[in-house]
Design a protein around this motif. Structure first.
Motif, PDB file in Angstrom:
ATOM      1  N   CYS A  48       2.196   1.023   5.831  1.00 23.62           N
ATOM      2  CA  CYS A  48       1.103   1.587   5.778  1.00 23.62           C
ATOM      3  C   CYS A  48       0.723  -0.017   5.333  1.00 23.62           C
ATOM      4  CB  CYS A  48       1.650   1.692   4.207  1.00 23.62           C
ATOM      5  SG  CYS A  48       2.784   2.957   4.047  1.00 23.62           S
TER       6      CYS A  48
ATOM      7  N   ASN B 201       0.647  -1.364   0.184  1.00 27.04           N
ATOM      8  CA  ASN B 201      -0.070   0.181  -0.364  1.00 27.04           C
ATOM      9  C   ASN B 201       0.677   1.027  -0.279  1.00 27.04           C
ATOM     10  OD1 ASN B 201      -2.350  -1.625  -0.325  1.00 27.04           O
ATOM     11  ND2 ASN B 201      -2.143  -2.025   2.575  1.00 27.04           N
TER      12      ASN B 201
ATOM     13  N   GLN C  88      -5.640   0.659   7.822  1.00 25.11           N
ATOM     14  CA  GLN C  88      -6.992   1.547   6.664  1.00 25.11           C
ATOM     15  C   GLN C  88      -7.337   2.886   7.474  1.00 25.11           C
ATOM     16  OE1 GLN C  88      -8.465  -0.801   4.357  1.00 25.11           O
ATOM     17  NE2 GLN C  88      -8.971   0.639   2.379  1.00 25.11           N
TER      18      GLN C  88
ATOM     19  N   CYS D  30       3.029   6.063   1.963  1.00 21.35           N
ATOM     20  CA  CYS D  30       1.825   5.480   1.944  1.00 21.35           C
ATOM     21  C   CYS D  30       0.809   5.936   1.459  1.00 21.35           C
ATOM     22  CB  CYS D  30       1.180   5.303   3.753  1.00 21.35           C
ATOM     23  SG  CYS D  30       2.628   4.527   4.834  1.00 21.35           S
TER      24      CYS D  30
ATOM     25  N   GLY E  55      -5.717   7.179   2.409  1.00 14.00           N
ATOM     26  CA  GLY E  55      -6.374   5.743   2.998  1.00 14.00           C
ATOM     27  C   GLY E  55      -5.541   4.758   3.964  1.00 14.00           C
ATOM     28  N   PHE E  56      -3.489   5.035   3.354  1.00 11.26           N
ATOM     29  CA  PHE E  56      -3.350   4.002   4.366  1.00 11.26           C
ATOM     30  C   PHE E  56      -2.339   4.881   5.436  1.00 11.26           C
ATOM     31  CE2 PHE E  56      -4.891   1.120   1.441  1.00 11.26           C
ATOM     32  CZ  PHE E  56      -5.467   0.437   1.763  1.00 11.26           C
TER      33      PHE E  56
END
Length: 229
Positions: A192, A168, A195, A183, A186-187
């Motif tokens: 990473c 990610n 979430q 990252c 969203g991570f």
């Protein structure tokens, strides 16, 4: 005296000289600190000076080659008795060419070049390795008094390790032999793997409560000591 001369009052020579001196001093003071980190100016036949003269729109000021916006594109710190590039060195992260030869530099310079992604020519003493090693450059050429690290490679593109960054995350070049793993949206967190957005409220809430608890503990300890005395 002509009527034209009467309309344009002359500036006394001493005042004119003082004005020019003030303007020149202001320009020197406006230079990045790394440009005046080493006394004197760069040699006319140095690699940095030649690059600056041969590239349209560039100017030599002290130890730097600058464009019209004042961005450092060349830095000449040769023969400055430097053991390390100094705390102001990151100001030159936009440089295309840097000369550090004839200095008693430490051997490992890798950590000094974070963010120097534009650097294409680096001139060093013969006993100092190119930052990132020979694999971080297209060519490394040795001469009698110096060596040249030429053509910086993008580590993210040149490595054969497809798992250099987590699933990610993405690899971002960060200088000779250096990279960062960023990252994806969203991570966050270790590798990473977490979430969702990073909770700043939770972070500062935990930090604030911890600080408050420690402060109360120290206050109570000091109060007990004061009563005991």
């Amino acid at each position: 005296m002509s009527p034209h001369d009467a309309d344009c009052p002359s500036i006394p020579l001493p005042w004119a000289a003082a004005l020019l001196l003030a303007l020149s001093v202001e320009r020197v003071l406006a230079l990045p600190e790394i440009c005046i980190y080493c006394p004197g100016s760069m040699r006319n036949l140095s690699e940095v000076a030649l690059y600056c003269k041969q590239t349209p729109g560039l100017m030599v000021h002290a130890r730097c080659c600058l464009n019209q916006k004042g961005t450092i594109l060349g830095l000449d710190l040769q023969n400055c008795s430097l053991k390390d590039p100094g705390p102001d060195f990151p100001q030159a992260h936009t440089a295309v060419i840097i000369d550090l030869q004839a200095n008693p530099l430490k051997d490992d310079l890798a950590n000094n070049f974070h963010g120097f992604t534009q650097l294409q020519t680096l001139i060093l003493p013969t006993d100092v390795n190119c930052p990132g090693g020979i694999n971080a450059w297209n060519t490394v050429t040795f001469y009698r008094d110096n060596q040249t690290c030429q053509g910086q490679r993008d580590v993210c593109n040149s490595t054969g390790d497809i798992e250099i960054c987590p699933e990610n995350g993405s690899c971002v070049h960060d200088g000779p032999g250096l990279l960062q793993c960023i990252c994806a949206d969203g991570f966050h967190g270790y590798k990473c793997m977490r979430q969702g957005s990073f909770s700043m409220l939770m972070f500062f809430g935990i930090l604030g409560s911890t600080t408050l608890s420690i402060s109360i503990l120290l206050w109570g300890t000091q109060r007990r000591k004061a009563k005991a005395s």
